[in-house]
Design an enzyme around this catalytic site. Structure first.
Site: not given
Ligand code: TRP
Ligand code: ZN
Length: 903
Positions: A126, A266, A268-270, A303
């Site tokens: 993301e 912080g 990432m919700e993969n 997440e």
């Molecule tokens: N989607 C993630 C969250 O809010 C945010 C995020 C994690 C992100 N790593 C990133 C956004 C790198 C941009 C680039 O939970």
């Molecule tokens: Zn988020």
């Protein structure tokens, strides 16, 4: 983050559906740090709704070796960074496309795409990182079924992870092995992830309410397993909470969290494979503070909650980012409140959330990067992972909940119905903020939200923080109280004129003794309740309360029911009544803040020397003593109430800011509070200290916060009295502390009061924790944020950059030293000799060559430069121009600097 070519703005109105759909993707990785080979086999289909056109695949920093269409070679061309296939078969039949590329994860310092950290592989896709892994339609509205095979050296990479279920694994020749993963859910490519390396896992099997079994895993580096219990507990609590509160179950057999120390954000919700910054996973009582424990709980929740709000239903395009982020922040805030328990602990969480919103988001909304919750254009999407999208977005969802109620249905129940409809309509789709708002309103046809929906959506389209001006008029003879609410909003970049917002105003009335008055609006048959939500939709509206027996004190915007700047102009007497008696804990706190703020502002506006005439008066000090000594109030609430508004928040209220003056005034206020309440602080320190084993629960955390504050205040007071007793006690407390919270509070007390013992304690702290990266981050951060006297902080920061533990390449480390100095220490940063700004420009340029996303965040430290007093302003301008003059800038940093310099 391209350096070549012209970065152009992407506009929301230009959205078109994709020309092709990708139904399946089969990826095979041969993992090698310097040259990873990626075989990508896709099955595509033309989008027959659109006229026939070429296939344009996104790709970046890839070496292309081969392209096959239906098994045969094909002609292709490059257009910028896109791979263009013009001669694909016509018609709706599936097309097999095979693309073979290589990339260099070891050289990838941007931490987006596939990268190496501590000899392990991680991905971050993301928003647009997947295109650095293979050529693809890198946009969230293309959802595909993923199959992933990972191959690599078995000794170096014993653990091979990707999304979904592990369906096959085994050994290969030459000490290599493989693992094959199939994700049962379609997903956009930004949710793809892989991890490979030497990792160990804490595992937990759980049963859902319907009886299905799931495996939860938290993967960390060997040696960190003893710091995973809290993350696992938080994950289990998150699973249970989403099932109970929203009826949303875990939809996977296996749910994994992996921690990495090199991470831009912080977490990432993969899908099924969340990747986290170590900072938001690893905790034990010896190394993590109460605040860390709380952050871990809320981000693990965040997440996890994305699994439904973000993954099952995702965004049509990145302009809709708040669809998933605002909603998921709202959900994690509610989760943390529910976990906190008592109504007072809930209020404490709400106060902390609002404090962040008002200090950081309001500033963003008033500065050059202001943008609507649903932006209309962007150059670099990474710059829009902002407090506006996240925190203001959450407030917009919260207001929907407030307005979703109707006769006999609470807002909360109405909102839950709305969520249910949202999933019935859109599960498995990529949708827009409009779709979300429509579902919430349609599920509650009798609600205020349904009535005002089109106007309510102004919150999505219009940037800027509205001002809410209130005026109350009591008529003793008629026993009426007329409350007039009016709104306005300043222009923001690209939006000179504003239309009125829908502003829900929770309120109540107190008599001057502080008793709640029954509320009856003109036209109502009888009084009902002591709390109302008035809904302002016009520029100005009056509400007439009848049968008001005595002159009332209005308690407005209870629980901070809308993200607005409230200008109620209450008198000190009214504020003191609210502070002492309001049934709404948020407004009690707010009254205390307002009293302190008013005193700070009048001192600053008068240009008074805070050293000569005291800023705080007896009334304020007495009120604070009463709060501190109050038998019924929670420790956490007391700590928040006794904390003065931050320098940043004070600065935001001024039209022109002299950061040195703001600092001097706030320091004087703190000194005064420290001195005047000395006996009370000493009492509080003893009263609230927690003995016995550590637990991160809200009650003990609140006690530690208050006793820590008391200790700091006692050390501050000792500066004037020259009495060494409290600094000695602080040093003692630092040495014998049983947990990081108490230890760090004691260390901070010495640093903040600039006591000679601070130096020794800092050295001791480093020696004790030299192998704990996250603690060393705290050590750097504390020194960078230390109070400045005679300008010593900047030289000490420069010296710390030479420390063997320092590196700009690790974002946590860079943030701990550089960001703490540039963004969290205004008086040390805004130096009259401009050296702080020079330092900032050097670091932005230096970081940009390593990691544009992180550099662009640092660039934001100068957002509010136009508000600075003239001498600072011209120096800040020069520093910005110096960065702008660099030819080689990422689009990330370029966008921030260009907007800062724009008129
Ligand atoms: N989607 C993630 C969250 O809010 C945010 C995020 C994690 C992100 N790593 C990133 C956004 C790198 C941009 C680039 O939970
Ligand atoms: Zn988020």
């Amino acid at each position: 983050m391209y350096r070549e070519g012209q970065a152009t703005a992407i506009r929301r109105e230009d959205y078109t559906a994709p020309a092709f759909w990708i139904d399946t993707v089969d990826l095979t990785f041969d993992l090698d740090p310097a040259k990873t080979r990626v075989l990508n086999k896709m099955r595509l289909r033309r989008n027959t709704d659109l006229p026939t056109q070429a296939l344009r695949l996104d790709g970046e920093e890839l070496n292309l070796a081969r392209v096959l269409v239906n098994g045969a070679g094909t002609s292709f061309k490059m257009d910028g960074r896109q791979l263009v296939l013009e001669n694909l078969p016509e018609g709706p039949e599936p097309i097999e496309l095979e693309i073979f590329t290589t990339c260099n994860p070891a050289k990838n310092t941007s931490l987006t795409g596939l990268y190496v950290s501590n000899d392990s592989f991680f991905t971050q896709c993301e928003a647009e990182g997947f295109r650095r892994i293979t050529y693809f339609l890198d946009r969230p509205d293309v959802m595909a079924s993923f199959t992933v095979t990972l191959r690599g050296d078995k000794r170096k990479y014993p653990v091979l992870l990707s999304n979904g279920n592990l369906v096959e694994q085994g050994d290969l020749e030459e000490g290599r092995h493989f693992a094959k993963w199939v994700d049962p859910h379609k997903k956009p490519c930004y949710l793809f992830a892989l991890v490979a390396g030497q990792l160990v896992a804490r595992e937990q099997r759980i049963l859902s309410r319907t009886g299905t079994e799931h495996l939860l895993q938290v993967f960390v580096r060997p040696g960190d397993l003893d710091k995973t219990e809290h993350a696992m507990n938080s994950l289990m609590a998150s699973v249970a909470w989403d099932e109970t509160r929203f009826g949303l179950p875990l939809d996977l057999e296996r749910f994994m969290i992996v921690a990495t120390s090199d991470f831009n954000m912080g977490a990432m919700e993969n899908k099924g494979l969340n990747i986290f910054n170590t900072k938001l996973v690893l905790a034990n009582p010896a190394t993590a503070t109460d605040v860390d424990f709380g952050n871990i709980e809320s981000v693990v929740g965040h997440e996890y909650f994305h699994n439904w709000t973000g993954n099952r239903i995702t965004c049509r395009d990145w302009f809709q980012l708040s669809l998933k982020e605002g909603l998921t922040v709202f959900r994690d805030q509610e989760f943390s409140q529910d976990m906190a328990g008592s109504s007072s602990a809930r209020a404490v969480k709400r106060i902390e959330d609002v404090r962040l919103l008002r200090t950081v988001q309001f500033a963003e909304d008033a500065g050059p990067m202001a943008h609507p919750v649903r932006p209309d254009s962007y150059v670099e999407i990474n710059n829009f992972y902002s407090v506006t999208i996240y925190e203001k977005g959450s407030e917009v969802v919260r207001m929907m909940q407030t307005l979703a109620g109707s006769e006999g249905v609470s807002g909360r129940a109405g909102f839950a119905q709305g969520m249910k409809l949202y999933f019935e309509r859109h599960d498995g789709q990529a949708v827009t903020c409009d779709d979300f708002a429509q579902a919430i309103a349609d599920a509650n046809p009798q609600s205020e939200l349904a009535r005002v929906l089109p106007q309510f959506k102004v919150w999505y389209s219009q940037a800027g923080t509205p001002r809410l001006m209130t005026h109350g008029e009591y008529n003793a003879e008629a026993q009426t109280y007329t409350l007039t609410l009016a709104q306005s909003c300043l222009a923001t970049p690209g939006q000179p004129d504003k239309v009125p917002f829908v502003i829900p105003v929770n309120m109540g009335l107190l008599d001057t003794q502080g008793h709640a008055l029954p509320l009856q609006l003109r036209g109502e048959a009888q009084a009902s309740g002591h709390n109302r939500t008035l809904v302002l939709t016009q520029t100005s509206e009056s509400f007439v309360f009848v049968n008001v027996a005595s002159v009332p004190v209005p308690s407005l915007l209870r629980e901070f029911s809308a993200p607005v700047l409230l200008e109620a102009n209450l008198t000190d007497a009214e504020l003191l009544t609210l502070l002492a008696h309001d049934s709404d804990a948020f407004n009690r706190w707010e009254a205390g803040q307002r009293l302190a703020l008013n005193r700070a502002l009048s001192c600053i506006r008068a240009g008074a020397d805070p050293a000569l005439s005291p800023v705080l008066d007896e009334a304020y000090i007495t009120a604070m003593r009463e709060v501190l000594r109050h038998p019924d109030l929670d420790a956490a609430f007391k700590e928040l109430t006794l904390t003065l508004p931050s320098e940043g928040y004070i600065a935001e209220q001024l039209t022109e800011v002299d950061p040195q003056q703001v600092h001097a005034v706030r320091e004087a206020m703190r000194g005064q509070l420290a001195q005047a309440l000395q006996a009370d602080w000493a009492w509080a320190y003893e009263q609230y200290r927690v003995t016995g084993p550590y637990s991160p629960d809200a009650v003990s955390a609140g006690r530690r916060a208050l006793s820590g504050m008391a200790l700091a205040m006692l050390c501050v007071a000792a500066r004037t009295s020259k009495d060494g007793m409290w600094p000695d006690k602080a040093y003692q407390a630092f040495m014998v502390a049983h947990n990081m919270t108490d230890r760090f509070n004691a260390l901070s007390a010495l640093v903040v009061s600039r006591h000679a013992l601070a130096k020794e304690a800092l050295a001791k702290f480093h020696a004790l924790f030299k192998d704990e990266a996250l603690v060393i981050d705290k050590w750097f951060a504390l020194q960078a944020a230390a109070p400045d006297h005679g300008g010593q902080v900047l030289p000490s920061v420069r010296l710390l950059m030479q420390h063997p533990d320092f590196t700009l390449r690790n974002p946590n480390r860079a943030r701990s030293l550089i960001f703490s100095y540039c963004s969290a220490n205004p008086a040390a940063f805004h130096r009259t000799d401009a050296a702080g700004y020079v330092f900032w420009s050097e670091r932005v340029i230096e970081l940009d060559a390593i990691n544009p996303q992180v550099a662009a965040r640092l660039a934001r430290a100068m957002d509010r430069w136009r508000k600075l007093a003239p001498a600072y302003r011209s120096a800040a301008h020069m520093a910005l121009e110096r960065v702008a003059a660099k030819a080689e800038l990422s689009s990330d940093v370029r966008e921030v600097i260009t907007r800062a310099l724009a008129e």
